[in-house]
Each structure stands twice: as structure tokens, then as C-alpha cells.
Design a protein around this motif. Structure first.
Motif, short mmCIF file in Angstrom:
data_model
loop_
_atom_site.label_atom_id
_atom_site.label_comp_id
_atom_site.label_asym_id
_atom_site.label_seq_id
_atom_site.Cartn_x
_atom_site.Cartn_y
_atom_site.Cartn_z
N TYR A 164 19.45 48.71 -31.19
CA TYR A 164 18.36 49.05 -32.11
C TYR A 164 16.99 48.92 -31.43
O TYR A 164 16.70 47.93 -30.76
CB TYR A 164 18.42 48.12 -33.32
N MET A 165 16.19 49.97 -31.58
CA MET A 165 14.84 49.98 -31.01
C MET A 165 13.84 49.93 -32.15
O MET A 165 13.65 50.94 -32.83
CB MET A 165 14.60 51.29 -30.23
N PRO A 166 13.22 48.79 -32.36
CA PRO A 166 12.27 48.74 -33.47
C PRO A 166 11.02 49.57 -33.15
O PRO A 166 10.25 49.23 -32.26
CB PRO A 166 11.93 47.25 -33.59
N LYS A 167 10.87 50.68 -33.80
CA LYS A 167 9.69 51.55 -33.64
C LYS A 167 9.24 51.99 -35.02
O LYS A 167 9.98 51.88 -35.98
CB LYS A 167 10.06 52.78 -32.80
N ASP A 168 8.02 52.50 -35.04
CA ASP A 168 7.51 52.99 -36.31
C ASP A 168 7.57 54.52 -36.28
O ASP A 168 6.73 55.16 -35.67
CB ASP A 168 6.07 52.51 -36.48
N SER A 169 8.59 55.07 -36.90
CA SER A 169 8.69 56.53 -36.90
C SER A 169 9.31 57.02 -38.19
O SER A 169 9.88 56.23 -38.95
CB SER A 169 9.54 57.00 -35.72
N LEU A 170 9.18 58.32 -38.41
CA LEU A 170 9.76 58.92 -39.62
C LEU A 170 11.26 58.69 -39.65
O LEU A 170 11.83 58.37 -40.69
CB LEU A 170 9.47 60.42 -39.63
N ILE A 171 11.90 58.84 -38.48
CA ILE A 171 13.36 58.70 -38.42
C ILE A 171 13.75 57.25 -38.77
O ILE A 171 14.70 57.00 -39.49
CB ILE A 171 13.88 59.05 -37.01
N HIS A 172 12.96 56.30 -38.26
CA HIS A 172 13.26 54.91 -38.55
C HIS A 172 13.17 54.61 -40.04
O HIS A 172 13.92 53.82 -40.57
CB HIS A 172 12.29 53.98 -37.81
N SER A 173 12.21 55.27 -40.69
CA SER A 173 11.98 54.91 -42.09
C SER A 173 12.96 55.61 -43.04
O SER A 173 12.93 55.36 -44.23
CB SER A 173 10.54 55.21 -42.49
N LEU A 174 13.80 56.47 -42.50
CA LEU A 174 14.83 57.08 -43.36
C LEU A 174 15.83 56.02 -43.80
O LEU A 174 16.06 55.05 -43.10
CB LEU A 174 15.57 58.16 -42.58
N ASP A 175 16.40 56.24 -44.95
CA ASP A 175 17.44 55.33 -45.43
C ASP A 175 18.68 55.44 -44.52
O ASP A 175 19.04 56.54 -44.09
CB ASP A 175 17.83 55.72 -46.86
N PRO A 176 19.31 54.31 -44.22
CA PRO A 176 20.49 54.35 -43.35
C PRO A 176 21.56 55.30 -43.86
O PRO A 176 22.25 55.93 -43.06
CB PRO A 176 21.02 52.92 -43.38
N ARG A 177 21.65 55.42 -45.17
CA ARG A 177 22.67 56.30 -45.72
C ARG A 177 22.37 57.76 -45.37
O ARG A 177 23.26 58.52 -45.06
CB ARG A 177 22.75 56.12 -47.24
N THR A 178 21.07 58.11 -45.41
CA THR A 178 20.70 59.47 -45.02
C THR A 178 21.12 59.72 -43.58
O THR A 178 21.65 60.77 -43.23
CB THR A 178 19.16 59.62 -45.13
N LYS A 179 20.90 58.69 -42.74
CA LYS A 179 21.20 58.86 -41.33
C LYS A 179 22.72 58.91 -41.09
O LYS A 179 23.19 59.62 -40.22
CB LYS A 179 20.56 57.73 -40.51
N MET A 180 23.45 58.17 -41.91
CA MET A 180 24.90 58.25 -41.79
C MET A 180 25.37 59.65 -42.16
O MET A 180 26.22 60.23 -41.49
CB MET A 180 25.57 57.23 -42.71
N LEU A 181 24.78 60.22 -43.24
CA LEU A 181 25.13 61.58 -43.64
C LEU A 181 24.75 62.56 -42.54
O LEU A 181 25.46 63.53 -42.28
CB LEU A 181 24.42 61.94 -44.95
N PHE A 182 23.62 62.25 -41.88
CA PHE A 182 23.17 63.09 -40.78
C PHE A 182 24.23 63.13 -39.67
O PHE A 182 24.55 64.19 -39.14
CB PHE A 182 21.84 62.56 -40.25
#
Lengths: 282, 282, 297
Positions: C5-23
Motif C-alpha cells: 500500500y502506497m499512502p497517497k492523496d489521489s482520486l483512485i485512493h479515495s475510491l471505495d475499496p468495493r469500487t476498486k474490487m469491481l474494477f
């Protein structure tokens, strides 16, 4: 508050693979706001006794148990360890083995989360708990990056956040360096001032004598002494028989009295011993 | 006399850029007992790991006997510098005490008779006759610590390093460690102790090296180091309770630092007249 | 350090994990729908802006190197030896011929690995493990499973450190770790036996601790970390749906008329992976060489 904080009656416990019970007919009780120290040689059953108070023994660590343990008036055997955690917090010896989360705030939130504490309240409790153990400002750090003393304070904070009325600590400082030991005992002193009830197991009798109201001496599963700490630690003959020792100052005053036929009043704390000795010699 | 271990201007910088020890000079002679004190992270373990080559200096040089640690294999150095780790679980893993004792010698590819004699010597020294067929994991923690110690001693190294030998031990266990250290010294070994246990150092009354923030800040007799308030405070250390006590007693010899209960009693007996005089009031 | 995990401030980071799992699911599905090397290449390139957006370009490139290794292997070996190939494309020394059908097959497979790898890396690097765990719990995955997943991240660095101590502790018992191969294999026992015991003891202890922290308590649990599906997530999800629809449309109606995959494209992608791979080897050799020189003085 009529009931005792902890009440143990005729407690006997044996592990499945041994013939002889590890605890034999234990009886004691402590009042709310009291701190009890448990001392005794390795293998005397100290940890087992402590774990009977929150139900780890015999519910998770199995064996045959007789007798009753009551916390705040209700029997421990009547509820699960998880349920007991609302009343009794438990801090273990190894700081690192108690950590499971990625950041300090999550570590503290973990137990509360299991209890279903709402998020808004969690935030407040985290702030309070960190403040109580002196780790304010460390919220986002990784627990693994802390020193041993800090990790142990974190473990205490994680337990405090669950708001138990009783804390049990099984050799909380034995793995720590002197600085870490002092840090942890400073926190304990604060807890005492807040009126917390507690049990501490430790081999360092000087610390036990300074912090505990009462001391229970366990030897081969039996209670050998249970009295206010001054009373236990000034009974040097019996302690020596049990391969235990008293604080160095007490040992000294006792040796002095014996060697020179004097009768200086024994004491268990540094300051008082200095006073007693100085005034006896004037 | 030539020192057995000679540390000259040694620094160690870890690959991550952290300097763990800085410009250390230290000579350890035959027959010495040296305690190394300091809080966790002060560099004491890093320093000692150089003695058997586990770490090589990034600057400076270390000689052990006639060997330059940079040029020798760890296994060869370890046959001269036995290092007993704090947690015996890191070192012991064989199913019987007898196998544990022979393990180091086997690694050194000694001939069978040679192994036999050395193992027998360790058995005698540690009085392990009755436990030879026991599984180390069935022993209690202090016994297992002793088996780990014995298995290191079976190789009969010149130097023995004990890392926190009294941590987590009860009073009896601590006394046993004290006994063993004295025995090692009698047997002609150099003993290096990494410890937080001020009582142990007090009892041993030995040379004491204090590490703080990667540097050696003191190297003297325990009584001198313990009476140096500045050094003690800097390293976050407190002398044994009895020393603190003696420092506050006006009638004791101010030029002396007392490290044990017995030493004060002895001193008082030797100065009995003065004792009586002060005792009757002045 | 505990995870990728890379703690950064980005749009991708702020997405819900579930969205990213669906992605991730969406990318996997797409990689199968688009079973054409050219389209997959386009898709891979199209994913790159997301990596840039997540501000993890450099760590991404480092971790994708390993997947590239597979790609090189697959493309070379399959391209030559896969029996489905009939049409020769070009020949290299020794009469080894790359054939069109095999190259298509190999490219599809390699690009699929790279595409899925990219999505997986993107997910792991931008999602806090705790968030992942709590998202899983919201999807009714049992608490204990989510916890095991999470604590794995935590225990790996601890085991790594313990392994180092055990190695030192065994060396202190005169164990020669730099012996012959047979010796090294023998050394596995003194290394792993203590490590296994210590890890077991730690996990065992932790189970008591968890018990004391009410882990097995029945009923509602709460979490410090909030995961909320917001408008950003919906936009992202809609986007994915759109692309997915387009892919299906392509697949169903356009495949007949589209011929993007040419010999040249296949050859260039093969050479491309070779060149990148060559650079990796050179870099590795240079590093080794520097190490040797550094070690000598």
C-alpha cells in the motif's frame, strides 16, 4: 457497589495433561479501587489464576475447574470471554504479540469495534486512551515502529478504550528496558488514581511493594499469603522459605536488625526506610 | 597483558543508513566479567554481535584472540565467542537435551570422542545428568534458558555472551544466573552480559559499560558508574534500590557506593565501634 | 512497509475499496472479452493514465517488471513451439520460426497477464488493507476471514525479522550458512524449526489476545475506517459499465471487419518485450558488478 470487584471461592484447576492441579483451593477477594499484586516462583500458577478472572481459563484454555470466580458480583462461568472483556481488560507479557492492526488508532479501535461502539464515540475514546498512556499524536503510526515500552502502553490503551472496570496485567514489564518499565508503571499509577481495580503479576518486588495495596503469594498452586503489601513483604522469613525476596530496603532493615540485635521498624518503600533507619540511629 | 577482545574505533552503519554504534573503543581482558548496559536501541546488542562476527564493522577493527573478525568465518569465531540469545526458542530446536549439547560441536565437525568429552563437561558443569533425554520444550522457561546456555558452553568458547539472562526469571532463576556467571568466571571464561538487571550487576560488582545513543558513555567499575548521576540519568537508568537507599543515609561512608545488602552489613560489622557510637546518639 | 500500500492523496485512493474490487473484476472480464492482441494492447495503454492518476508510476513499473518476465517467456516459447501455428512470420537463427497463430495466442496470454497485473497492482497499491477488510465485511464476508487477510500483512514483516534472528542465533551455534548446496539444504531444519515454533507461539498468543478484545462476540461490529460509496464511485462504475458495453458491442458486431492485429504489430510487441527485458538484465548485471566491487574494498 455492595459486591466485591473480584471474589474467588474454593478455586481448583487442573490442566488436562497433568495429575496435580495447578491451582489448589484458592480463596481471595478484592474491593473496587484496589490493586492486587500476585507474586510467586515460576510455575506457581500465577498466569492461570489471572486468566480465571476473565474466563480465558477454562473457556479457551481447557481444563477441569471447581469453585467459583465472581466479577462485580456475577459469575465468570456464566458469560463468554468476549462478554467479560467489557468488565475485565487483560494485558499480556509480550508487547508485540498483542498487536494486530496497521495503525495505532486502528489498534485501539479494534476492541471497541468488536463491542459495537459507534464510530463517533470511538474517536473520543481513542483520544482519551492515548492521552492516558501518553501516546497522543501517534494515531497514524504503525504499531511495529514503536519501542517496547510504547507498544505495551498501546496495548494498555487498547484495553482501556473498551472501558473495563478491572485491569489484569501479566508481567507487563518483564520484556522491557528500565525506561520502558518506568513508562508502563507511570501509566499504572495514573490508573490507580482514576480508581481502577487491578491485578498485576510481576517478579520485581520493589515495584509491587510501591504500587499494590494487597499482595497474594502463590506457591505450587496454593495461596501462601494474602495480605496488605506491607504485611507480606515484612514477613521476610516466610518469603525466603518460598524462594522469594522482599524489596532490597526491607531485606536490609531485616538483616540489620538481625546482625546488630536492633529493632528498626521494617518498611517496604525507599523513602520510609530511609526515615525509619535515620530516626532509629539518632 | 594483551586484551583478548580488542575493539578499535569501531562504527557500524546498517544498510538503511542508521549508525548503530559510533567510534567504540573497548578492550576486554582474560578473566573479566563485563556488563553492557543501556536502553533498547542504544547499540549494545549491535556492539556485541561484532564479537562473534555476526556483524562486521563498517569502520575500525576488532580482534578476538589472534583473529581479525573481518577475515574469519562466523562459525570459527563462534567457537571462541559463545553467544547465548535472549530467547532460547531462537536457538534450541532438537528433541533432546543431549542432542542440543552436541549440536555446536557437530557443526564444528569435531571427532566423536572430542564431542563426548565436551558434552560430558557441560553436563557436569550444569548438572544436567537427569535431564539428558528430556525434550527442551517440556522444560520450563528458566530451565530451557539454561539448556541453551549449556549447549553454547559445550563448545567451550573462551568468551561467553549472555543476552538478558535474567529477563522474565523469578528470584530463584536470577540467583541461579548469578551462580552460573561466577562459575564461568572460575572456569576461566570471559563473561559479557547484556542486561537491564541492575540487581545482577550490583551483585556481580563487575566492570560496567554504558551505551547511549550509539556511543559508549561510561566504562568503569559498577560502583563508579552507579554513583555517577549524570551518566545514569543520561542513559535512563536507576541504580539498585539498595544503592539509592545507602546514598540517602547520612552515617554511611559517602565516598563508597554500596551495591548489595550484604556489602552494607559487612561494612557496618567492620566499623562496629562507629556503629555503636552513632547508635547511642551524638 | 507492511504491505504494498502506497499512502497517497489521489482520486483512485479515495475510491471505495468495493469500487476498486469491481474494477479488478471488470478488467479481468475485459481481458477475456477482448481476446485480440491489438485490442488488449490498446486496453493496457488505456489503463496507464489511471496509474498516473494514482501517483504510483514508479512502484508500478518496478512490480510490473516481474510480470514482464512471464510475458517474454510466453511470447518466445509459445511463438516458436506452440503447435497451433502454421503461417510463418519470421525466422531467427537456427531455423526457429515464429508463426502467426502461435504469436497471436502468446500475445493474448501475455497481455492478459499484464492487464490483470496492472489492475491488481493498482488495487493493492491504492487500497489500505484495513479498508479492504472492512469492505469485505460489508459484503458479508465473515469477520474472521477478513481479519486473517489483514493480519497476514502484519505478520509478514514480523516473521521476516524473526527469521533473521534465528539465522544469527544458529550461526552463533557454529552453523556454517555459507557451505555447499547439500549443507545449505541441511541447514533448512535449524532455520525453519525454530521459526515455525516461534510463529506458532505468536499466533497462539494472539488468539488469546483477540479473545480478550471481544473478537468472537456475536452481534454488530463497528469500524473506525469509514468506507462510503460516493458520487465519484458511481461515476467510475458508470464509466466501467460504458466501456464494458462498448467491448461487447465490438466483440459481437465489429470483429468481422476489424483487422488490427498485423504481423508487424506482433513482431514489434515481441521485440519490445525483448528490449525491455534486455535492459532489465543489463541493469541487474551492473548492480551485481557494483556489489562485487563495493564488497572488495
Amino acid at each position: 457497589m455492595a459486591s466485591k470487584a473480584i471474589e474467588v471461592n474454593n478455586l481448583t484447576f487442573s490442566y488436562p495433561d497433568t495429575d496435580e492441579p495447578v491451582l489448589k483451593d484458592i480463596n481471595f477477594s478484592i474491593n473496587h479501587g484496589e490493586i492486587l499484586g500476585i507474586i510467586g516462583p515460576t510455575g506457581a500458577g500465577k498466569s492461570t489464576l489471572a486468566m480465571c478472572v476473565n474466563g480465558l481459563v477454562p473457556q479457551v484454555i481447557n481444563g477441569e475447574m471447581e469453585g467459583t470466580v465472581k466479577v462485580n458480583g456475577s459469575e465468570v462461568s456464566g458469560s463468554s470471554v468476549a462478554k467479560m472483556s467489557e468488565d475485565v481488560g487483560f494485558v499480556f507479557q509480550e508487547p508485540e504479540n498483542q498487536l494486530s492492526q496497521m495503525t495505532i488508532e486502528e489498534e485501539i479501535a479494534f476492541g471497541m469495534g468488536n463491542l459495537g461502539v459507534p464510530r463517533d464515540e470511538m474517536l473520543g475514546r481513542i483520544t482519551d486512551a492515548l492521552d492516558q498512556v501518553g501516546l497522543t499524536g501517534f494515531e497514524k503510526r504503525s504499531p511495529l515502529a514503536l519501542s517496547g515500552g510504547q507498544q505495551q502502553r498501546l496495548a494498555i490503551a487498547a484495553v482501556l478504550a473498551m472501558r473495563p472496570s478491572i485491569m489484569i496485567m501479566d508481567e507487563p514489564t518483564s520484556m522491557l528496558d528500565p525506561k520502558g518499565k518506568n513508562e508502563v508503571y507511570d501509566v499504572l499509577k495514573n490508573l490507580k488514581d482514576y480508581g481502577m481495580t487491578g491485578i498485576i503479576i510481576d517478579h520485581e518486588v520493589e515495584r509491587i511493594a510501591a504500587y499494590c495495596d494487597k499482595v497474594l503469594v502463590l506457591h505450587e498452586g496454593e495461596v501462601q499469603m494474602f495480605a496488605p503489601s506491607d504485611e507480606v513483604f515484612t514477613n521476610i522469613g516466610q518469603l525466603h522459605e518460598l524462594t522469594l525476596n522482599a524489596p532490597q530496603v526491607t531485606e536490609f532493615l531485616d538483616s540489620y536488625n538481625q546482625a546488630f540485635g536492633k529493632d528498626v521498624k521494617l518498611s517496604t518503600t525507599l523513602e520510609e526506610s530511609v526515615d525509619n533507619f535515620e530516626s532509629a540511629c539518632k | 597483558m594483551e586484551p583478548y577482545i580488542s575493539v578499535k574505533n569501531v562504527s557500524h552503519k546498517y544498510p538503511n543508513g542508521v549508525t548503530a554504534i559510533k567510534d567504540i573503543n573497548l578492550d576486554i581482558h582474560e578473566g573479566e566479567v563485563v556488563a553492557i548496559l543501556g536502553s533498547n536501541g542504544s547499540g549494545k546488542t549491535t556492539l556485541v554481535k561484532h564479537f562473534n562476527g555476526l556483524l562486521k564493522p563498517t569502520k575500525g577493527e576488532i580482534t578476538v584472540g589472534t583473529m581479525n573478525t573481518k577475515k574469519e568465518r562466523i562459525s570459527k569465531l563462534s567457537s571462541q565467542v559463545g553467544y547465548v540469545f535472549q530467547n532460547p526458542n531462537h536457538q534450541t530446536f532438537l528433541p533432546s537435551v543431549r542432542q542440543e549439547l552436541a549440536y555446536g560441536c557437530k557443526n564444528l565437525k569435531m571427532v566423536d570422542e572430542d564431542i563426548e568429552t565436551r558434552v560430558q563437561k557441560a553436563i557436569d558443569l550444569f548438572q544436567l545428568e537427569d535431564r539428558l533425554d528430556d525434550n527442551p520444550f517440556d522444560l520450563n522457561s528458566s530451565q530451557r534458558k539454561e539448556v541453551a546456555m549449556a549447549s553454547i558452553m559445550a563448545v567451550s568458547p573462551k568468551v561467553i555472551v549472555l543476552d538478558e539472562p535474567t529477563t522474565g526469571q523469578d528470584h530463584k532463576g536470577c540467583k541461579r544466573v548469578l551462580e552460573l556467571v561466577r562459575m564461568f568466571k572460575r572456569e576461566g571464561h570471559i563473561v559479557v552480559l547484556i542486561t537491564h538487571d541492575m540487581h545482577l550487576i550490583g551483585e556481580l560488582n563487575c566492570r560496567t559499560v554504558v551505551m547511549n545513543q550509539s556511543e559508549k558513555i561510561a566504562d568503569d567499575h559498577a560502583s563508579v558508574v552507579f554513583s555517577n548521576k549524570g551518566i545514569m540519568e543520561e542513559a535512563g537508568l536507576q541504580p539498585p534500590q539498595i544503592t539509592q537507599f545507602a546514598n540517602q543515609i547520612t552515617r554511611f561512608d559517602e565516598t563508597k557506593t554500596y551495591l548489595t545488602v550484604e556489602s552494607i552489613i559487612e561494612w557496618m560489622k567492620a566499623n562496629k565501634e562507629e556503629d555503636v557510637k552513632v547508635g547511642t546518639g551524638s | 512497509m507492511n504491505s504494498l500500500y502506497m499512502p497517497k492523496d489521489s482520486l483512485i485512493h479515495s475510491l471505495d475499496p468495493r469500487t476498486k474490487m469491481l474494477f479488478v473484476v471488470f478488467v479481468v472480464a475485459s481481458s477475456f472479452i477482448l481476446n485480440d492482441p491489438a485490442l488488449q494492447l490498446v486496453f493496457l495503454v488505456a489503463l496507464f493514465p489511471l496509474v498516473v492518476m494514482a501517483k504510483v508510476v514508479k512502484p508500478y513499473l518496478i512490480s510490473i517488471q516481474f510480470l514482464l518476465l512471464f510475458a517474454v517467456l510466453i511470447m518466445t516459447v509459445h511463438g516458436i513451439y506452440n503447435p497451433i501455428g502454421v503461417t510463418p512470420v519470421f525466422e531467427i537463427f537456427g531455423g526457429l520460426t515464429f508463426k502467426y497463430e502461435s504469436m497471436v495466442y502468446a500475445s493474448v496470454m501475455s497481455f492478459r497477464i499484464l492487464v490483470i497485473g496492472t489492475a491488481a497492482v493498482l488495487f493493492v497499491m491504492t487500497t489500505h488493507p484495513s479498508d479492504m477488510a472492512s469492505a469485505l465485511v460489508k459484503w458479508k464476508v465473515p469477520h474472521s476471514f477478513a481479519f486473517i487477510l489483514l493480519s497476514t500483512f502484519q505478520i509478514i514483516p514480523i516473521i521476516a525479522r524473526e527469521a533473521k534472528i534465528v539465522m544469527e542465533a544458529q550461526q552463533a551455534r557454529c552453523l556454517d550458512v555459507k557451505g555447499s548446496l547439500i549443507q545449505r539444504v541441511k541447514n533448512l531444519v535449524p532455520m525453519f524449526a525454530p521459526l515455525f515454533i516461534i510463529t506458532f507461539m505468536k499466533v497462539h498468543q494472539l488468539s488469546y489476545v483477540l479473545e480478550c478484545r471481544a473478537f468472537s462476540r456475536k452481534g454488530e461490529k463497528t469500524s473506525l475506517r469509514e468506507t462510503k460509496i460516493g458520487s465519484l464511485d458511481y461515476t467510475f462504475l458508470l464509466g466501467m459499465l460504458g466501456v464494458l458495453a462498448f467491448e461487447i458491442y465490438l466483440k459481437l458486431f465489429m470483429m468481422g471487419s476489424l483487422h488490427l492485429t498485423t504481423d508487424a504489430l506482433l513482431t514489434y510487441s515481441l521485440f519490445g518485450t525483448w528490449i525491455v527485458f534486455g535492459f532489465m538484465i543489463i541493469k541487474f548485471v551492473v548492480k551485481q558488478f557494483q556489489g562485487k566491487i563495493g564488497g572488495a574494498n
